[in-house]
Design an enzyme around this catalytic site. Structure first.
Site, PDB file in Angstrom:
ATOM      1  N   HIS A  65      41.134 -70.167 -15.380  1.00 48.65           N
ATOM      2  CA  HIS A  65      41.938 -69.105 -15.403  1.00 48.65           C
ATOM      3  C   HIS A  65      41.216 -67.924 -15.757  1.00 48.65           C
ATOM      4  O   HIS A  65      41.029 -67.320 -16.985  1.00 48.65           O
ATOM      5  CB  HIS A  65      43.088 -68.973 -16.564  1.00 48.65           C
ATOM      6  CG  HIS A  65      44.293 -68.060 -16.302  1.00 48.65           C
ATOM      7  ND1 HIS A  65      45.616 -68.436 -16.627  1.00 48.65           N
ATOM      8  CD2 HIS A  65      44.111 -66.648 -16.184  1.00 48.65           C
ATOM      9  CE1 HIS A  65      46.242 -67.479 -16.599  1.00 48.65           C
ATOM     10  NE2 HIS A  65      45.496 -66.412 -16.262  1.00 48.65           N
ATOM     11  N   HIS A  67      40.402 -63.727 -14.220  1.00 44.10           N
ATOM     12  CA  HIS A  67      40.839 -62.512 -13.401  1.00 44.10           C
ATOM     13  C   HIS A  67      39.361 -61.563 -12.967  1.00 44.10           C
ATOM     14  O   HIS A  67      38.742 -61.223 -13.768  1.00 44.10           O
ATOM     15  CB  HIS A  67      41.640 -61.388 -14.056  1.00 44.10           C
ATOM     16  CG  HIS A  67      42.835 -62.089 -14.278  1.00 44.10           C
ATOM     17  ND1 HIS A  67      44.061 -61.882 -13.630  1.00 44.10           N
ATOM     18  CD2 HIS A  67      43.408 -62.642 -15.542  1.00 44.10           C
ATOM     19  CE1 HIS A  67      45.151 -62.392 -14.087  1.00 44.10           C
ATOM     20  NE2 HIS A  67      44.614 -63.082 -15.319  1.00 44.10           N
ATOM     21  N   ARG A  69      39.390 -59.357 -10.384  1.00 46.35           N
ATOM     22  CA  ARG A  69      39.496 -58.068  -9.994  1.00 46.35           C
ATOM     23  C   ARG A  69      38.934 -57.661  -8.770  1.00 46.35           C
ATOM     24  O   ARG A  69      39.298 -56.546  -8.188  1.00 46.35           O
ATOM     25  CB  ARG A  69      39.127 -56.916 -11.029  1.00 46.35           C
ATOM     26  CG  ARG A  69      39.583 -57.162 -12.547  1.00 46.35           C
ATOM     27  CD  ARG A  69      40.886 -57.244 -12.849  1.00 46.35           C
ATOM     28  NE  ARG A  69      41.386 -57.137 -14.072  1.00 46.35           N
ATOM     29  CZ  ARG A  69      42.314 -57.665 -14.438  1.00 46.35           C
ATOM     30  NH1 ARG A  69      43.428 -58.366 -13.658  1.00 46.35           N
ATOM     31  NH2 ARG A  69      42.878 -57.789 -15.998  1.00 46.35           N
ATOM     32  N   ASN A  99      46.168 -61.799  -8.613  1.00 49.05           N
ATOM     33  CA  ASN A  99      46.858 -60.313  -8.820  1.00 49.05           C
ATOM     34  C   ASN A  99      45.768 -59.432  -8.411  1.00 49.05           C
ATOM     35  O   ASN A  99      45.506 -58.557  -9.411  1.00 49.05           O
ATOM     36  CB  ASN A  99      47.303 -60.128 -10.117  1.00 49.05           C
ATOM     37  CG  ASN A  99      46.496 -60.406 -11.306  1.00 49.05           C
ATOM     38  OD1 ASN A  99      45.459 -60.909 -11.254  1.00 49.05           O
ATOM     39  ND2 ASN A  99      46.994 -60.275 -12.650  1.00 49.05           N
ATOM     40  N   ASP A 157      50.595 -65.214 -11.253  1.00 49.63           N
ATOM     41  CA  ASP A 157      50.127 -65.061 -13.025  1.00 49.63           C
ATOM     42  C   ASP A 157      49.977 -63.538 -13.119  1.00 49.63           C
ATOM     43  O   ASP A 157      49.392 -62.665 -12.208  1.00 49.63           O
ATOM     44  CB  ASP A 157      48.848 -65.431 -13.047  1.00 49.63           C
ATOM     45  CG  ASP A 157      48.299 -65.203 -14.374  1.00 49.63           C
ATOM     46  OD1 ASP A 157      48.949 -65.757 -15.463  1.00 49.63           O
ATOM     47  OD2 ASP A 157      47.248 -64.532 -14.649  1.00 49.63           O
ATOM     48  N   HIS A 184      53.230 -68.619 -14.968  1.00 50.68           N
ATOM     49  CA  HIS A 184      53.104 -67.664 -15.985  1.00 50.68           C
ATOM     50  C   HIS A 184      54.578 -67.773 -16.448  1.00 50.68           C
ATOM     51  O   HIS A 184      55.410 -67.069 -15.744  1.00 50.68           O
ATOM     52  CB  HIS A 184      52.614 -66.436 -15.399  1.00 50.68           C
ATOM     53  CG  HIS A 184      53.031 -65.047 -16.300  1.00 50.68           C
ATOM     54  ND1 HIS A 184      51.807 -64.581 -16.732  1.00 50.68           N
ATOM     55  CD2 HIS A 184      53.958 -64.673 -16.776  1.00 50.68           C
ATOM     56  CE1 HIS A 184      52.195 -63.420 -17.346  1.00 50.68           C
ATOM     57  NE2 HIS A 184      53.316 -63.784 -17.493  1.00 50.68           N
ATOM     58  N   ASP A 310      41.841 -67.029 -19.794  1.00 47.67           N
ATOM     59  CA  ASP A 310      42.294 -65.641 -19.289  1.00 47.67           C
ATOM     60  C   ASP A 310      41.374 -64.368 -19.153  1.00 47.67           C
ATOM     61  O   ASP A 310      41.975 -63.394 -19.738  1.00 47.67           O
ATOM     62  CB  ASP A 310      43.592 -65.535 -20.031  1.00 47.67           C
ATOM     63  CG  ASP A 310      44.577 -64.923 -19.294  1.00 47.67           C
ATOM     64  OD1 ASP A 310      44.376 -64.343 -18.119  1.00 47.67           O
ATOM     65  OD2 ASP A 310      45.839 -64.786 -19.706  1.00 47.67           O
ATOM     66  N   HIS A 314      39.727 -54.870 -18.322  1.00 46.91           N
ATOM     67  CA  HIS A 314      40.194 -53.627 -18.051  1.00 46.91           C
ATOM     68  C   HIS A 314      39.228 -52.555 -18.611  1.00 46.91           C
ATOM     69  O   HIS A 314      38.256 -52.761 -19.585  1.00 46.91           O
ATOM     70  CB  HIS A 314      41.466 -53.430 -19.055  1.00 46.91           C
ATOM     71  CG  HIS A 314      42.668 -54.357 -18.529  1.00 46.91           C
ATOM     72  ND1 HIS A 314      43.331 -53.936 -17.169  1.00 46.91           N
ATOM     73  CD2 HIS A 314      43.283 -55.305 -18.951  1.00 46.91           C
ATOM     74  CE1 HIS A 314      44.176 -55.069 -16.962  1.00 46.91           C
ATOM     75  NE2 HIS A 314      44.275 -55.677 -18.123  1.00 46.91           N
TER      76      HIS A 314
HETATM   77  O1  DOR Z   1      47.211 -60.202 -20.677  1.00 44.23           O
HETATM   78  C1  DOR Z   1      47.308 -60.507 -19.569  1.00 44.23           C
HETATM   79  N1  DOR Z   1      46.377 -59.749 -18.717  1.00 44.23           N
HETATM   80  N2  DOR Z   1      48.151 -61.307 -19.106  1.00 44.23           N
HETATM   81  C2  DOR Z   1      48.363 -61.445 -17.824  1.00 44.23           C
HETATM   82  O2  DOR Z   1      49.005 -62.451 -17.595  1.00 44.23           O
HETATM   83  C3  DOR Z   1      47.556 -60.924 -16.651  1.00 44.23           C
HETATM   84  C4  DOR Z   1      46.260 -60.248 -17.115  1.00 44.23           C
HETATM   85  C5  DOR Z   1      45.881 -59.161 -16.378  1.00 44.23           C
HETATM   86  O3  DOR Z   1      45.710 -59.459 -14.969  1.00 44.23           O
HETATM   87  O4  DOR Z   1      45.179 -58.315 -16.854  1.00 44.23           O
END
Ligand code: DOR
Length: 429
Positions: A65, A67, A69, A99, A157, A184, A310, A314
């Site tokens: 899991h 991301h 980006r 996503n 998700d 999710h 996860d 950001h």
């Molecule tokens: O905190 C999170 N950030 N939870 C999620 O389910 C998505 C993720 C994100 O894509 O930033």
């Protein structure tokens, strides 16, 4: 591409191996694994020999899991930077969430991710497709097309599938294509407007809360649907005691459910929010101490099969702002291993159980060829010094983002070397 790792403690939970041995890698392939491997003088000249006494040699870690980006938010992370972060954290296989922008809801995006990973990735990347087109929760994505292009699972998700009929259809279609459905679990009506866990801390802070029931209602629904449709379902980022209990009971009844949690759900509580620091803002939110205890118990008794990060990068633009407006998510790839080792030192998990939750278990859940050491195959392998003490410093991370809630934490256990698909992908200098 030729390495001899000497005197490490080789731990491979899938095969039950736990012994001090040497590991020989020739042309990137795992050639031999036994105590006291001797090389001829001729061979020795072509082999990089490393003494890893005192270290653990484990299969490359698998994160089911993350991301990455890319495509779309390359200022936060790219496939190149995210996989560099992965190998620095000991991971050699990562499953990336859909996503992105555009959303990975079709073969073109899945193929793009795989091509980019092949060209620029430091380790293997396994794309996860969307359940619904555009993650809007309205119409199913083309599962067959996603599967054929290389997706290993589907999820929305970041958002739940609120429509129960759509989730039912997703489970039924996914079974036909042998795709894992990752849930999710969040009821958006219950979580609406919430910024952190609902409880005494949110009251004290004057912040709108997200109750544990927002997660548990959807865990219940998805367990009911999976049981009814006789399909498997995987629950992502489990954070509450109630979810652990529901999943435990469902497993006892024979429901085909697997589940993961993430390091922040067994190391941090909602009390971290007292300073209003958005670095601790995540979805699902950090919960109460009793939830943390239940998550650990769920890991201990096998209710929670896997630990995923996860990893949710950001930039300062999304994070360095008022709490209310800050984005949810934390990076995790480069801090996970020592936090998982804390569970071993606390006696929650044995060493082999801890390694299994980041190697063979997630690999088996995803159905990917990873998570174990197999003679004759391109090697994915990680060397960990379990005793090395240091302070996490996210300014040195490979990730493009810095939203790490563990910056400044004193930890024990450091990644020393990562071999990914036979190549030296990361080495501590
Ligand atoms: O905190 C999170 N950030 N939870 C999620 O389910 C998505 C993720 C994100 O894509 O930033």
């Amino acid at each position: 591409m030729n390495f001899l790792l000497q005197n490490g403690r080789v731990i491979d939970p899938a095969s039950g191996r736990d012994e001090v041995a040497d590991v020989l890698i020739l042309d990137g392939l795992l050639a031999d694994l036994r105590p006291n491997i001797e090389l001829s003088a001729e061979r020795a000249a072509t082999v990089e020999v490393m003494d890893v006494a005192g270290c653990w040699v484990v299969p490359g870690l698998v994160d089911m899991h993350v991301h990455l980006r890319e495509p779309g938010e390359e200022y936060k992370e790219t496939i190149a930077s995210g996989t560099r972060a992965a190998v620095a954290g000991g991971y050699t296989a990562v499953a990336c969430m859909p996503n992105t922008h555009p959303v990975n809801d079709n073969a073109a995006v899945t193929r793009f991710i795989l091509d980019r990973a092949r060209e620029q990735g430091a380790c293997r990347v396994f794309p996860v497709g969307a359940i619904s087109k555009g993650l809007t929760g309205e119409n199913l994505a083309e599962f067959g097309e996603l599967r054929a292009a290389g997706a290993v699972a589907v999820t929305d998700d970041g958002r739940p599938v609120m429509n129960s009929l759509l989730m039912r259809r997703a489970l039924e279609y996914a079974r036909a294509f042998d795709l894992l459905v990752i849930s999710h679990a969040e009821d958006l009506n219950l979580s609406h407007g919430g910024l952190m866990n609902e409880g005494p801390v949110s009251t004290a802070q004057g912040l709108a809360g997200i109750p544990g029931s927002a997660e548990e209602v959807m865990v219940s629904r998805d367990l009911i649907l999976a049981e009814w449709a006789k399909t498997r379902v995987h629950i992502a980022h489990v954070s509450t005691a109630g979810s652990v209990r529901l999943i435990r009971e469902a497993k006892q009844r024979g429901v085909q459910v697997t589940a993961e949690t993430a390091p922040h759900y067994f190391t941090l509580t909602d009390e971290a929010l007292f300073g209003f620091d958005p670095v601790y803002k995540v979805n699902p939110p950090l919960r109460r101490p009793e939830d943390v205890a239940a998550v650990k118990e769920g890991l201990r008794d096998g209710t929670l099969d896997a630990i995923a990060t996860d990893h949710a990068p950001h930039s300062m633009l999304e994070k360095d702002t008022e709490f209310e407006y800050a984005a949810n998510g934390m990076i995790g790839l480069e801090s996970a291993a020592p936090l998982i080792l804390e569970l071993v030192r606390e006696g929650v998990l044995s060493t082999a159980e801890a390694i299994a939750k980041v190697t063979c278990h997630p690999a088996n859940i995803l159905g990917i060829p990873a998570g174990t050491l197999t003679i004759g195959q391109l090697v994915d392998l990680t060397v960990i010094d379990p005793e090395h003490e240091y302070t996490i410093d996210c300014t040195t991370f490979q990730s493009k983002s810095r939203n790490c809630p563990f910056h400044g934490r004193k930890v024990r256990g450091r990644i020393e070397l990562t071999l990914a698909q036979g190549r030296k992908a990361f080495a501590r200098s």
